[in-house]
Design a protein around this motif. Structure first.
Motif, PDB file in Angstrom:
ATOM      1  N   PHE A 134       0.888  -1.216   0.015  1.00  0.00           N
ATOM      2  CA  PHE A 134      -0.013  -0.089   0.005  1.00  0.00           C
ATOM      3  C   PHE A 134       1.031   1.387   0.064  1.00  0.00           C
ATOM      4  O   PHE A 134       0.733   2.334  -0.879  1.00  0.00           O
ATOM      5  N   ILE A 135       1.737   1.425   0.911  1.00  0.00           N
ATOM      6  CA  ILE A 135       2.665   2.692   1.114  1.00  0.00           C
ATOM      7  C   ILE A 135       3.670   2.779  -0.135  1.00  0.00           C
ATOM      8  O   ILE A 135       3.707   3.878  -0.642  1.00  0.00           O
ATOM      9  N   LEU A 136       4.109   1.620  -0.595  1.00  0.00           N
ATOM     10  CA  LEU A 136       5.083   1.817  -1.677  1.00  0.00           C
ATOM     11  C   LEU A 136       4.451   2.164  -2.826  1.00  0.00           C
ATOM     12  O   LEU A 136       4.962   2.912  -3.941  1.00  0.00           O
ATOM     13  N   THR A 137       3.252   1.590  -3.272  1.00  0.00           N
ATOM     14  CA  THR A 137       2.382   1.920  -4.423  1.00  0.00           C
ATOM     15  C   THR A 137       1.978   3.571  -4.293  1.00  0.00           C
ATOM     16  O   THR A 137       2.216   4.011  -5.404  1.00  0.00           O
ATOM     17  N   ILE A 138       1.701   3.897  -3.303  1.00  0.00           N
ATOM     18  CA  ILE A 138       1.251   5.290  -2.940  1.00  0.00           C
ATOM     19  C   ILE A 138       2.604   6.160  -3.196  1.00  0.00           C
ATOM     20  O   ILE A 138       2.350   7.325  -3.939  1.00  0.00           O
ATOM     21  N   TYR A 139       3.576   5.805  -2.547  1.00  0.00           N
ATOM     22  CA  TYR A 139       4.768   6.643  -2.715  1.00  0.00           C
ATOM     23  C   TYR A 139       5.287   6.791  -4.205  1.00  0.00           C
ATOM     24  O   TYR A 139       5.916   7.873  -4.552  1.00  0.00           O
ATOM     25  N   ILE A 140       5.338   5.602  -4.833  1.00  0.00           N
ATOM     26  CA  ILE A 140       5.908   5.756  -6.336  1.00  0.00           C
ATOM     27  C   ILE A 140       4.976   6.372  -7.203  1.00  0.00           C
ATOM     28  O   ILE A 140       5.222   7.116  -8.008  1.00  0.00           O
ATOM     29  N   THR A 141       3.533   5.929  -7.063  1.00  0.00           N
ATOM     30  CA  THR A 141       2.507   6.552  -8.099  1.00  0.00           C
ATOM     31  C   THR A 141       1.711   7.899  -7.578  1.00  0.00           C
ATOM     32  O   THR A 141       1.209   8.524  -8.624  1.00  0.00           O
ATOM     33  N   ARG A 142       1.683   7.881  -6.277  1.00  0.00           N
ATOM     34  CA  ARG A 142       0.911   9.026  -5.644  1.00  0.00           C
ATOM     35  C   ARG A 142      -0.581   8.575  -5.793  1.00  0.00           C
ATOM     36  O   ARG A 142      -1.531   9.595  -5.854  1.00  0.00           O
ATOM     37  N   HIS A 194     -14.255   1.636  -9.681  1.00  0.00           N
ATOM     38  CA  HIS A 194     -14.235   1.215 -10.951  1.00  0.00           C
ATOM     39  C   HIS A 194     -14.208   2.631 -11.720  1.00  0.00           C
ATOM     40  O   HIS A 194     -13.534   2.657 -12.850  1.00  0.00           O
ATOM     41  N   SER A 195     -14.662   3.693 -11.079  1.00  0.00           N
ATOM     42  CA  SER A 195     -14.466   4.961 -11.653  1.00  0.00           C
ATOM     43  C   SER A 195     -12.831   5.500 -11.637  1.00  0.00           C
ATOM     44  O   SER A 195     -12.344   5.882 -12.544  1.00  0.00           O
ATOM     45  N   ASN A 196     -12.303   4.853 -10.531  1.00  0.00           N
ATOM     46  CA  ASN A 196     -10.810   5.279 -10.451  1.00  0.00           C
ATOM     47  C   ASN A 196     -10.147   4.677 -11.459  1.00  0.00           C
ATOM     48  O   ASN A 196      -9.074   5.131 -12.008  1.00  0.00           O
ATOM     49  N   ILE A 197     -10.562   3.379 -11.622  1.00  0.00           N
ATOM     50  CA  ILE A 197      -9.954   2.564 -12.808  1.00  0.00           C
ATOM     51  C   ILE A 197     -10.019   3.192 -14.023  1.00  0.00           C
ATOM     52  O   ILE A 197      -8.926   3.298 -14.893  1.00  0.00           O
ATOM     53  N   LYS A 198     -11.111   3.767 -14.565  1.00  0.00           N
ATOM     54  CA  LYS A 198     -11.388   4.328 -15.494  1.00  0.00           C
ATOM     55  C   LYS A 198     -10.640   5.661 -15.704  1.00  0.00           C
ATOM     56  O   LYS A 198      -9.737   5.961 -16.911  1.00  0.00           O
ATOM     57  N   ARG A 199     -10.373   6.264 -14.626  1.00  0.00           N
ATOM     58  CA  ARG A 199      -9.396   7.642 -14.677  1.00  0.00           C
ATOM     59  C   ARG A 199      -7.886   7.143 -14.831  1.00  0.00           C
ATOM     60  O   ARG A 199      -7.308   7.849 -15.348  1.00  0.00           O
ATOM     61  N   LEU A 200      -7.663   5.907 -14.160  1.00  0.00           N
ATOM     62  CA  LEU A 200      -6.059   5.662 -14.256  1.00  0.00           C
ATOM     63  C   LEU A 200      -5.858   5.424 -15.653  1.00  0.00           C
ATOM     64  O   LEU A 200      -4.772   5.614 -15.963  1.00  0.00           O
ATOM     65  N   LEU A 201      -6.766   4.649 -16.284  1.00  0.00           N
ATOM     66  CA  LEU A 201      -6.423   4.117 -17.894  1.00  0.00           C
ATOM     67  C   LEU A 201      -6.546   5.555 -18.730  1.00  0.00           C
ATOM     68  O   LEU A 201      -5.751   5.402 -19.749  1.00  0.00           O
ATOM     69  N   SER A 202      -7.311   6.395 -18.340  1.00  0.00           N
ATOM     70  CA  SER A 202      -7.310   7.902 -19.287  1.00  0.00           C
ATOM     71  C   SER A 202      -6.213   8.706 -18.631  1.00  0.00           C
ATOM     72  O   SER A 202      -6.143   9.782 -19.330  1.00  0.00           O
ATOM     73  N   GLY A 203      -5.664   8.563 -17.725  1.00  0.00           N
ATOM     74  CA  GLY A 203      -4.719   9.453 -17.205  1.00  0.00           C
ATOM     75  C   GLY A 203      -5.123  10.807 -16.644  1.00  0.00           C
ATOM     76  O   GLY A 203      -4.420  11.750 -16.295  1.00  0.00           O
ATOM     77  N   THR A 204      -6.416  10.564 -15.828  1.00  0.00           N
ATOM     78  CA  THR A 204      -7.050  11.526 -15.243  1.00  0.00           C
ATOM     79  C   THR A 204      -7.250  11.517 -13.759  1.00  0.00           C
ATOM     80  O   THR A 204      -7.939  12.128 -13.306  1.00  0.00           O
ATOM     81  N   GLU A 205      -6.678  10.346 -13.063  1.00  0.00           N
ATOM     82  CA  GLU A 205      -6.851   9.957 -11.870  1.00  0.00           C
ATOM     83  C   GLU A 205      -6.206  11.014 -10.950  1.00  0.00           C
ATOM     84  O   GLU A 205      -5.082  11.614 -11.251  1.00  0.00           O
ATOM     85  N   ASN A 206      -6.876  11.428  -9.813  1.00  0.00           N
ATOM     86  CA  ASN A 206      -6.219  12.255  -8.795  1.00  0.00           C
ATOM     87  C   ASN A 206      -5.131  11.738  -8.179  1.00  0.00           C
ATOM     88  O   ASN A 206      -5.275  10.386  -7.587  1.00  0.00           O
ATOM     89  N   LYS A 207      -4.047  12.244  -8.073  1.00  0.00           N
ATOM     90  CA  LYS A 207      -3.118  12.050  -7.087  1.00  0.00           C
ATOM     91  C   LYS A 207      -3.112  12.606  -5.904  1.00  0.00           C
ATOM     92  O   LYS A 207      -3.677  13.601  -5.418  1.00  0.00           O
ATOM     93  N   LEU A 208      -2.654  11.686  -4.869  1.00  0.00           N
ATOM     94  CA  LEU A 208      -2.302  12.454  -3.464  1.00  0.00           C
ATOM     95  C   LEU A 208      -1.929  13.832  -3.545  1.00  0.00           C
ATOM     96  O   LEU A 208      -0.916  14.246  -3.962  1.00  0.00           O
ATOM     97  N   GLY A 209      -2.634  14.530  -2.764  1.00  0.00           N
ATOM     98  CA  GLY A 209      -2.365  16.086  -2.606  1.00  0.00           C
ATOM     99  C   GLY A 209      -3.114  16.896  -3.458  1.00  0.00           C
ATOM    100  O   GLY A 209      -3.040  18.060  -3.364  1.00  0.00           O
ATOM    101  N   SER A 210      -3.711  16.276  -4.468  1.00  0.00           N
ATOM    102  CA  SER A 210      -4.383  17.159  -5.542  1.00  0.00           C
ATOM    103  C   SER A 210      -5.746  17.207  -5.398  1.00  0.00           C
ATOM    104  O   SER A 210      -6.327  16.365  -4.266  1.00  0.00           O
ATOM    105  N   LYS A 211      -6.613  18.272  -5.830  1.00  0.00           N
ATOM    106  CA  LYS A 211      -8.049  18.211  -5.799  1.00  0.00           C
ATOM    107  C   LYS A 211      -8.745  17.242  -6.371  1.00  0.00           C
ATOM    108  O   LYS A 211      -8.449  16.843  -7.551  1.00  0.00           O
ATOM    109  N   SER A 212      -9.896  16.857  -6.157  1.00  0.00           N
ATOM    110  CA  SER A 212     -10.626  16.077  -6.880  1.00  0.00           C
ATOM    111  C   SER A 212     -11.194  16.753  -7.971  1.00  0.00           C
ATOM    112  O   SER A 212     -11.625  17.671  -8.330  1.00  0.00           O
ATOM    113  N   LYS A 213     -11.347  15.969  -9.066  1.00  0.00           N
ATOM    114  CA  LYS A 213     -11.902  16.377 -10.494  1.00  0.00           C
ATOM    115  C   LYS A 213     -13.221  16.039 -10.476  1.00  0.00           C
ATOM    116  O   LYS A 213     -13.716  14.992 -10.226  1.00  0.00           O
TER     117      LYS A 213
END
Length: 213
Positions: A134-142, A194-213
């Protein structure tokens, strides 16, 4: 019968929607902002780190309470089934958190409760491996969503390996049943993202510390 009691009991504990009640206490319906979920991550993005931390704590505690009660009520009498009862109670808490009947089944994603369930099974091996993923994934990808999904998946993998090899005190006849429950926990965590997966695939997912889209 004990299984059903643990599941229902867990669901009732899960109905304590910490994010929803915290938001309401501050004049906000958290479900009307950000991602629309009432969990800790959306609360943090919308209302700040303090709010997110308090909601996270509340969501963890309600699942731990359900699991502890199941252990005390049934696990002490039947130690070979103790972990199974804990899993049923934890899964019930996740369902209650995700699908609260009084909020038209619109709750959170259950990750804090899943983390609490990982703690509740009292296996340091599983806890450390899942936490590391969990921690390593967030640290690497945010990406909190990716870390959450991989952490839940790791829970299933580690639980299955440890349980099917008899490396915990669960009775042999209950091992496969327990793996099915943990599998459902992991699948639900992924489905709720499921909605996060769609955003991850489209490159629009929110990163830690960013505002929700």
């Amino acid at each position: 019968m004990e299984r059903i009691i643990c599941l229902v009991m867990g669901y009732l504990f899960g109905l304590v929607q910490t994010g929803f009640f915290y938001g309401k206490a501050h004049g906000t319906d958290i479900r009307q902002h950000g991602s629309g979920n009432s969990g800790a991550t959306n609360t943090m993005r919308v209302m700040g780190k303090k709010a997110g931390g308090l909601v996270l704590l509340g969501d963890v505690l309600k699942c731990l309470a359900a699991c502890t009660l199941a252990r005390l009520l049934f696990g002490i009498k039947e130690p070979q089934m103790e972990l199974l009862y804990v899993l049923y109670a934890g899964f019930g808490a996740i369902l209650g958190h995700n699908f609260p009947v009084y909020l038209k089944f619109k709750g959170g994603k259950g990750i804090a409760c899943t983390g609490a369930l990982i703690i509740a099974v009292l296996d340091i091996r599983i806890l450390l491996i899942c936490l590391a993923v969990f921690i390593l994934t967030i640290y690497i990808t945010r990406f909190v969503s990716l870390g959450s999904m991989l952490g839940a998946s790791t829970f299933f993998i580690t639980w299955t390996v440890i349980t099917m090899n008899g490396w915990n005190n669960l009775g042999a006849e209950y091992r496969m049943e327990s793996c099915v429950i943990v599998f459902l926990v992991a699948v639900l965590a992924i489905v709720r993202h499921h909605s996060n997966i769609k955003r991850l695939l489209s490159g629009t997912e929110n990163k830690l510390g960013s505002k929700s889209k």
